[in-house]
Each structure stands twice: as C-alpha cells, then as structure tokens.
Design a protein around this motif. Structure first.
Motif, short mmCIF file in Angstrom:
data_model
loop_
_atom_site.label_atom_id
_atom_site.label_comp_id
_atom_site.label_asym_id
_atom_site.label_seq_id
_atom_site.Cartn_x
_atom_site.Cartn_y
_atom_site.Cartn_z
N VAL A 131 0.85 -1.20 0.00
CA VAL A 131 0.00 0.00 0.00
C VAL A 131 0.88 1.24 0.00
CG1 VAL A 131 -1.63 1.34 1.40
CG2 VAL A 131 -2.00 -1.10 1.04
N GLY A 132 1.96 1.23 0.74
CA GLY A 132 2.87 2.37 0.77
C GLY A 132 3.50 2.62 -0.59
N VAL A 133 3.91 1.56 -1.27
CA VAL A 133 4.49 1.70 -2.60
C VAL A 133 3.45 2.23 -3.58
CG1 VAL A 133 5.45 0.41 -4.55
CG2 VAL A 133 6.30 0.00 -2.25
N MET A 134 2.24 1.70 -3.51
CA MET A 134 1.18 2.16 -4.41
C MET A 134 0.87 3.64 -4.15
SD MET A 134 0.52 -0.21 -6.46
CE MET A 134 -0.96 0.40 -7.22
N TRP A 135 0.82 4.05 -2.90
CA TRP A 135 0.56 5.44 -2.55
C TRP A 135 1.65 6.34 -3.12
CZ3 TRP A 135 -3.19 8.45 -1.31
CH2 TRP A 135 -2.96 9.69 -0.75
N ALA A 136 2.90 5.92 -3.02
CA ALA A 136 4.00 6.70 -3.57
C ALA A 136 3.88 6.83 -5.09
CB ALA A 136 5.34 6.07 -3.18
N LEU A 137 3.48 5.75 -5.76
CA LEU A 137 3.30 5.81 -7.21
C LEU A 137 2.18 6.76 -7.60
CD1 LEU A 137 3.80 2.07 -8.22
CD2 LEU A 137 5.33 3.99 -8.69
N VAL A 138 1.07 6.75 -6.86
CA VAL A 138 -0.05 7.66 -7.15
C VAL A 138 0.40 9.10 -6.96
CG1 VAL A 138 -2.30 8.41 -6.30
CG2 VAL A 138 -1.86 5.98 -6.67
N VAL A 139 1.13 9.38 -5.89
CA VAL A 139 1.62 10.74 -5.65
C VAL A 139 2.55 11.18 -6.78
CG1 VAL A 139 3.07 12.15 -4.12
CG2 VAL A 139 1.29 10.68 -3.15
N LEU A 140 3.45 10.30 -7.20
CA LEU A 140 4.34 10.64 -8.31
C LEU A 140 3.57 10.89 -9.60
CD1 LEU A 140 7.37 8.25 -7.75
CD2 LEU A 140 7.36 10.73 -7.62
N LEU A 141 2.53 10.08 -9.85
CA LEU A 141 1.72 10.26 -11.06
C LEU A 141 1.00 11.61 -11.03
CD1 LEU A 141 0.67 8.86 -13.64
CD2 LEU A 141 -1.28 8.09 -12.28
N VAL A 142 0.44 11.99 -9.91
CA VAL A 142 -0.27 13.27 -9.79
C VAL A 142 0.71 14.43 -9.95
CG1 VAL A 142 -1.53 14.75 -8.17
CG2 VAL A 142 -2.18 12.35 -8.43
N VAL A 143 1.86 14.35 -9.32
CA VAL A 143 2.85 15.41 -9.44
C VAL A 143 3.33 15.51 -10.88
CG1 VAL A 143 5.20 16.09 -8.76
CG2 VAL A 143 3.57 15.36 -7.03
N GLY A 144 3.57 14.39 -11.53
CA GLY A 144 3.99 14.40 -12.94
C GLY A 144 2.93 15.03 -13.84
N VAL A 147 2.95 18.79 -13.38
CA VAL A 147 4.09 19.41 -14.05
C VAL A 147 3.84 19.53 -15.55
CG1 VAL A 147 6.54 19.06 -14.66
CG2 VAL A 147 5.79 18.80 -12.29
N VAL A 148 3.30 18.48 -16.16
CA VAL A 148 3.02 18.50 -17.60
C VAL A 148 1.96 19.56 -17.92
CG1 VAL A 148 2.03 17.17 -19.52
CG2 VAL A 148 3.77 16.14 -18.05
N ARG A 153 0.52 24.88 -20.19
CA ARG A 153 -0.09 26.20 -20.04
C ARG A 153 0.95 27.31 -20.15
NH1 ARG A 153 -5.44 25.59 -17.35
NH2 ARG A 153 -6.07 23.67 -18.40
N LEU A 154 2.11 27.09 -19.57
CA LEU A 154 3.17 28.08 -19.62
C LEU A 154 3.64 28.30 -21.06
CD1 LEU A 154 4.85 29.93 -17.78
CD2 LEU A 154 6.55 28.11 -17.67
N SER A 155 3.75 27.21 -21.82
CA SER A 155 4.17 27.36 -23.22
C SER A 155 3.10 28.07 -24.04
CB SER A 155 4.52 26.01 -23.84
OG SER A 155 3.37 25.19 -23.89
N GLU A 156 1.81 27.84 -23.74
CA GLU A 156 0.73 28.55 -24.43
C GLU A 156 0.79 30.05 -24.13
OE1 GLU A 156 -2.89 26.72 -23.19
OE2 GLU A 156 -2.54 24.90 -24.36
#
Length: 168
Positions: A131-144, A147-148, A153-156
């Motif tokens: 569960v801890g590993v999955m939570w870390a992956l979800v957080v990384l996915l949301v942060v990624g 950023v994208v 938006r910044l490039s627009e």
C-alpha cells in the motif's frame, strides 16, 4: 599476548586489554576500561575469572580505596562489589553441562530432534508495504501530471506573448 602481560581482559566491543600487574588493572577500573564483571585471564594462575573476584585485585582494590580519595577529575574506583553479587552474574556451568549430556543421550537413543516451529508472520506487514508503494506511485503520477499541465499552459502563455499561433 606479549611476554610482559600478566593479565588479559577480553571485551567483545574493544578487543583484548593486556596489563602487566595488578596496579594496571586497577588503573583500567578507574578509567572504566574494564568493569568488575569483565572476564580476566591471569597468566600466573592460568585461570579466567571476573576482575572483581580475583583475590589479588580485590586486596589491592581495598588498599587503594583506603588511601586514595576521589579525584577532582571524577576518576575513581567504583565501589568494591560483593563476591556473592558477582557470583550471581556468572553462568551456571552445571546447567549447561547437564543440558549437553541430555542432548547427547537423546541423540544416542535415536529420539527425534524437537524442532521449534515458528509461527507464520502476520500478512499485514507485506500488505502495508505494498500500500505504501502504491501510494508513492499515485503521488508521483499526480505530481507528474501537474508538471506537464503547468508546462503546457506556460508554453501557451509564452506563445501568445510572442505572437506565435499554432498551425491549424
């Protein structure tokens, strides 16, 4: 062991200490290099015993306590422990010997060896890690994703500021 060392103390953390005479052992006691229960090998007597139970060390210890007041540096001999208190800290050699004799008799008699079975580990621990590993992956996915989106938006905004429009 060198030729001049009469006493050897073995400490698992610090190694072997060699002392030429009883006074050196008492100095080590004052500096807390050894404790009264530390095993001491006497090369003259060819025996191991705790420092506080060695008769020559005890006699010199008592003599030093009578004429040497506590020093201002805080170094001083600890209180002389009683022999009965030190004897209680020693392992019982008869109990270990009897356990070995009993084990040998069971082996000779062909009695099956009793193996202690450990209980299975609780299954919650691996689940918690997963569960801890999955939570870390979800957080990384949301942060990624954030950023994208921010970079898009910044490039627009930058393209509009410069006056570049996308090809349609």
């Amino acid at each position: 062991m060198t030729g001049t060392a009469r006493f050897v103390c073995t400490d698992p953390d610090a190694g072997d200490f060699e002392f030429a005479d009883v006074e050196a052992v008492l100095d080590a006691l004052e500096a807390a290099l050894v404790a009264p229960g530390t095993p001491l090998f006497d090369a003259v007597r060819q025996s191991w015993q705790p420092v506080g139970m060695h008769p020559e060390v005890r006699a010199a210890w008592e003599a030093r306590l009578t004429y040497r007041p506590p020093s201002p540096s805080g170094l001083g001999l600890p209180a002389l422990p009683s022999l009965t208190a030190l004897a209680r800290t020693l392992p019982d050699p008869d109990a270990e010997g009897q356990a070995r004799r009993d084990a040998f008799a069971r082996v000779r008699a062909g009695v099956p060896v009793e193996v202690e079975v450990h209980e299975r580990h609780d299954r919650r621990e691996p689940r918690f890690a997963a569960v801890g590993v999955m939570w870390a992956l979800v957080v990384l996915l949301v942060v990624g994703w954030a950023v994208v989106v921010f970079a898009t938006r910044l490039s627009e905004i930058a393209a509009r500021a410069v006056g570049v429009t996308g090809a349609k």
